[in-house]
Motif scaffolding. Structure first.
Motif, PDB file in Angstrom:
ATOM      1  N   ARG A 235       5.915   0.904  -9.372  1.00  0.00           N
ATOM      2  CA  ARG A 235       5.907  -0.168  -8.386  1.00  0.00           C
ATOM      3  C   ARG A 235       5.760   0.312  -6.943  1.00  0.00           C
ATOM      4  NH1 ARG A 235       7.837  -5.276 -10.416  1.00  0.00           N
ATOM      5  NH2 ARG A 235       8.037  -5.113 -12.675  1.00  0.00           N
ATOM      6  N   THR A 236       5.110  -0.531  -6.179  1.00  0.00           N
ATOM      7  CA  THR A 236       4.926  -0.315  -4.754  1.00  0.00           C
ATOM      8  C   THR A 236       6.116  -0.900  -4.001  1.00  0.00           C
ATOM      9  OG1 THR A 236       3.841  -2.436  -4.261  1.00  0.00           O
ATOM     10  CG2 THR A 236       2.471  -0.688  -5.177  1.00  0.00           C
ATOM     11  N   THR A 237       6.085  -0.798  -2.672  1.00  0.00           N
ATOM     12  CA  THR A 237       7.140  -1.405  -1.857  1.00  0.00           C
ATOM     13  C   THR A 237       6.764  -2.817  -1.406  1.00  0.00           C
ATOM     14  OG1 THR A 237       6.283  -0.422   0.187  1.00  0.00           O
ATOM     15  CG2 THR A 237       7.927   0.841  -1.040  1.00  0.00           C
ATOM     16  N   ALA A 238       5.855  -3.463  -2.121  1.00  0.00           N
ATOM     17  CA  ALA A 238       5.487  -4.842  -1.786  1.00  0.00           C
ATOM     18  C   ALA A 238       6.723  -5.724  -1.769  1.00  0.00           C
ATOM     19  CB  ALA A 238       4.471  -5.384  -2.798  1.00  0.00           C
TER      20      ALA A 238
ATOM     21  N   ASN B  71      14.175   2.840 -10.044  1.00  0.00           N
ATOM     22  CA  ASN B  71      13.016   2.008 -10.354  1.00  0.00           C
ATOM     23  C   ASN B  71      13.227   0.554  -9.991  1.00  0.00           C
ATOM     24  OD1 ASN B  71      11.669   3.688 -13.352  1.00  0.00           O
ATOM     25  ND2 ASN B  71      11.669   4.256 -11.205  1.00  0.00           N
ATOM     26  N   ASP B  72      14.460   0.068 -10.120  1.00  0.00           N
ATOM     27  CA  ASP B  72      14.751  -1.317  -9.759  1.00  0.00           C
ATOM     28  C   ASP B  72      14.634  -1.548  -8.259  1.00  0.00           C
ATOM     29  OD1 ASP B  72      15.149  -2.114 -12.347  1.00  0.00           O
ATOM     30  OD2 ASP B  72      17.337  -1.990 -12.290  1.00  0.00           O
ATOM     31  N   ALA B  73      14.720  -0.480  -7.463  1.00  0.00           N
ATOM     32  CA  ALA B  73      14.766  -0.621  -5.999  1.00  0.00           C
ATOM     33  C   ALA B  73      13.517  -1.239  -5.358  1.00  0.00           C
ATOM     34  CB  ALA B  73      15.091   0.719  -5.341  1.00  0.00           C
ATOM     35  N   PRO B  74      12.254  -0.906  -5.631  1.00  0.00           N
ATOM     36  CA  PRO B  74      11.815   0.149  -6.531  1.00  0.00           C
ATOM     37  C   PRO B  74      11.466   1.447  -5.790  1.00  0.00           C
ATOM     38  CG  PRO B  74      10.000  -1.318  -6.049  1.00  0.00           C
ATOM     39  CD  PRO B  74      11.151  -1.793  -5.225  1.00  0.00           C
ATOM     40  N   VAL B  75      11.937   2.558  -6.343  1.00  0.00           N
ATOM     41  CA  VAL B  75      11.571   3.906  -5.915  1.00  0.00           C
ATOM     42  C   VAL B  75      11.149   4.652  -7.170  1.00  0.00           C
ATOM     43  CG1 VAL B  75      12.402   6.085  -4.943  1.00  0.00           C
ATOM     44  CG2 VAL B  75      13.183   3.904  -3.967  1.00  0.00           C
TER      45      VAL B  75
ATOM     46  N   GLU C 251       0.807  -1.224   0.000  1.00  0.00           N
ATOM     47  CA  GLU C 251       0.000   0.000   0.000  1.00  0.00           C
ATOM     48  C   GLU C 251       0.840   1.274   0.000  1.00  0.00           C
ATOM     49  OE1 GLU C 251      -2.137  -3.405   1.800  1.00  0.00           O
ATOM     50  OE2 GLU C 251      -0.276  -2.361   2.373  1.00  0.00           O
ATOM     51  N   LEU C 252       2.128   1.158  -0.299  1.00  0.00           N
ATOM     52  CA  LEU C 252       3.031   2.305  -0.218  1.00  0.00           C
ATOM     53  C   LEU C 252       3.844   2.461  -1.498  1.00  0.00           C
ATOM     54  CD1 LEU C 252       4.566   4.544   1.400  1.00  0.00           C
ATOM     55  CD2 LEU C 252       6.074   2.708   2.228  1.00  0.00           C
ATOM     56  N   MET C 253       3.968   3.728  -1.961  1.00  0.00           N
ATOM     57  CA  MET C 253       4.914   4.076  -3.023  1.00  0.00           C
ATOM     58  C   MET C 253       5.834   5.166  -2.500  1.00  0.00           C
ATOM     59  SD  MET C 253       2.821   4.126  -6.651  1.00  0.00           S
ATOM     60  CE  MET C 253       4.311   4.182  -7.667  1.00  0.00           C
ATOM     61  N   LEU C 254       7.124   5.048  -2.818  1.00  0.00           N
ATOM     62  CA  LEU C 254       8.123   6.025  -2.402  1.00  0.00           C
ATOM     63  C   LEU C 254       8.616   6.818  -3.612  1.00  0.00           C
ATOM     64  CD1 LEU C 254      10.271   3.894   0.069  1.00  0.00           C
ATOM     65  CD2 LEU C 254       8.518   5.589   0.652  1.00  0.00           C
TER      66      LEU C 254
END
Length: 385
Positions: free
Chosen positions: A266-269, A247-251, A181-184
């Protein structure tokens, strides 16, 4: 005795209700009186720890104090769209720890929710549930961790900054989280910490209204950005750039190409939730949960007969076909599985259904085979005749 035709109307429509709006922003912010402001007016417009419904971000920004994050956040949101916003104003603490505690909030002994927890009461108090959450400029690691939990409880998404002065630091910071539920986002934009996240909140609401919750926030121009605060090397044909590493991190980062725009889906899933790596997959799941609840509610506690179950299946599948036709899901089907429904379960009033669906994945990484060939010289001579 009546002789003739009698017509009655019923509400037995096969078209289900639409999902609840996913475009409502939940904003946690501070606001204090500066030069020319009246503290009492700010307190009246935005009482501390109280969800306040904002239907005009421009008018609300005029009522916010010139100090703190609220006015600047509302102005940045308003540059993108004119969404419904639920504002929770919190008090700035004497130090960072106290401010964090105020932003995170709690439930008091009398049952009142404070800080971001007050967003959980918005539906009951205001009639709307915030689904796009952020605390621009206040989103420390502790705050972001809790914000992701509140987002999960609201079936929404949290948007926050990745803290760090370098690409490497931002990538390392991302490892603190594993919430779908989080995007950075990194770096920031313009001239205050939180500007990027505030603009992201407004942009997300605009995309929801203009396109839909199935479109990720990536590669959509963001208004009002004059510059980003760090240099980010970007090349669409090279994934080894700063943007590719993030983006690969993903951030999610920001790139300048026909304006400034977020870049990243991408999310931090964590690795244990690969189905929810994309923002669109998470928000599709939440939208479908809303749709299911809205459609099934009228059937709850009704006598369970074959006809009633058939009616429910048709309503749900009609709604599913509408989503497919609108391009919001690739496909979906609402099913009653015989193997999952024993006579004892049905007699106990506990039928089991399956909703099978495929969310729209973003075309994140197309592969093109660039081939050199002499084929187009094969009829060269004939063309000279």
């Amino acid at each position: 005795m009546t002789h003739g035709l009698t017509i009655t109307e019923s509400s037995d429509s096969t078209v289900s209700a639409s999902p609840a709006s996913m475009a409502v922003i939940g904003l946690i912010a501070t606001s204090m009186a500066g030069a020319g402001d009246v503290a009492a007016d700010i307190d009246a417009a935005f009482p501390l720890d109280t969800p306040v419904l904002v239907t005009s971000v421009d008018i609300a920004a005029g009522k916010a104090g010139s100090l703190g994050t609220l006015k600047k956040a509302l102005e940045a949101i308003g540059d993108q769209s004119s969404p419904i916003v639920v504002v929770v104003r919190v008090e700035e603490g004497a130090d960072q720890a106290e401010t964090d505690a105020n932003v995170i909030g709690t439930t008091t002994a009398t049952g009142q929710k404070t800080g971001m927890q007050a967003l959980l009461a918005a539906k009951a108090l205001l009639g709307v549930a915030p689904r796009i959450l952020g605390a621009p400029g206040l989103d420390t690691q502790a705050v972001t961790t809790e914000l992701a939990i509140v987002a999960r409880n609201l079936r929404g998404m949290a948007y926050a900054r990745a803290i760090g002065d370098t690409v490497a630091a931002a990538v390392t910071y991302r490892d603190n989280f594993s919430a779908r539920e989080l995007m950075l986002f990194w770096p920031d934009t313009n001239d205050w910490t939180g500007d990027a996240v505030a603009r992201v909140l407004g942009l997300r609401a605009r995309i929801d209204e203009e396109i839909g919750w199935h479109k990720t926030i990536s590669n959509v121009a963001m208004d009002g950005v004059l510059a980003i605060t760090k240099d980010v090397h970007f090349d669409l044909l090279d994934s080894s750039t700063d943007a590719g590493v993030l983006n690969d991190a993903p951030v999610t980062t920001f790139v300048r190409t026909d304006g400034y725009r977020p870049w990243g889906n991408r999310t931090t899933a964590g690795d244990d939730q690969p189905d929810f790596a994309f923002e669109s997959a998470v928000r599709t799941s939440f939208a479908l949960q809303d749709l299911i609840a809205t459609t099934i509610q009228p059937f709850v506690d009704k006598p369970m007969t074959v006809g009633m179950i058939k009616n429910l299946l048709e309503k749900m599948n009609a709604a599913g076909r509408a989503l497919v036709s609108a391009g919001k899901v690739v496909g979906c089907k609402f099913l009653f599985d015989r193997s999952k429904n024993t006579s004892a379960m049905l007699a106990a009033g506990r039928p089991n259904f399956t909703f099978r669906y495929t969310p729209c994945a973003p075309m994140e990484n197309p592969t093109i085979d660039l081939q050199i060939t002499d084929y187009y010289y094969s009829d060269f001579a004939d063309q000279l005749v």
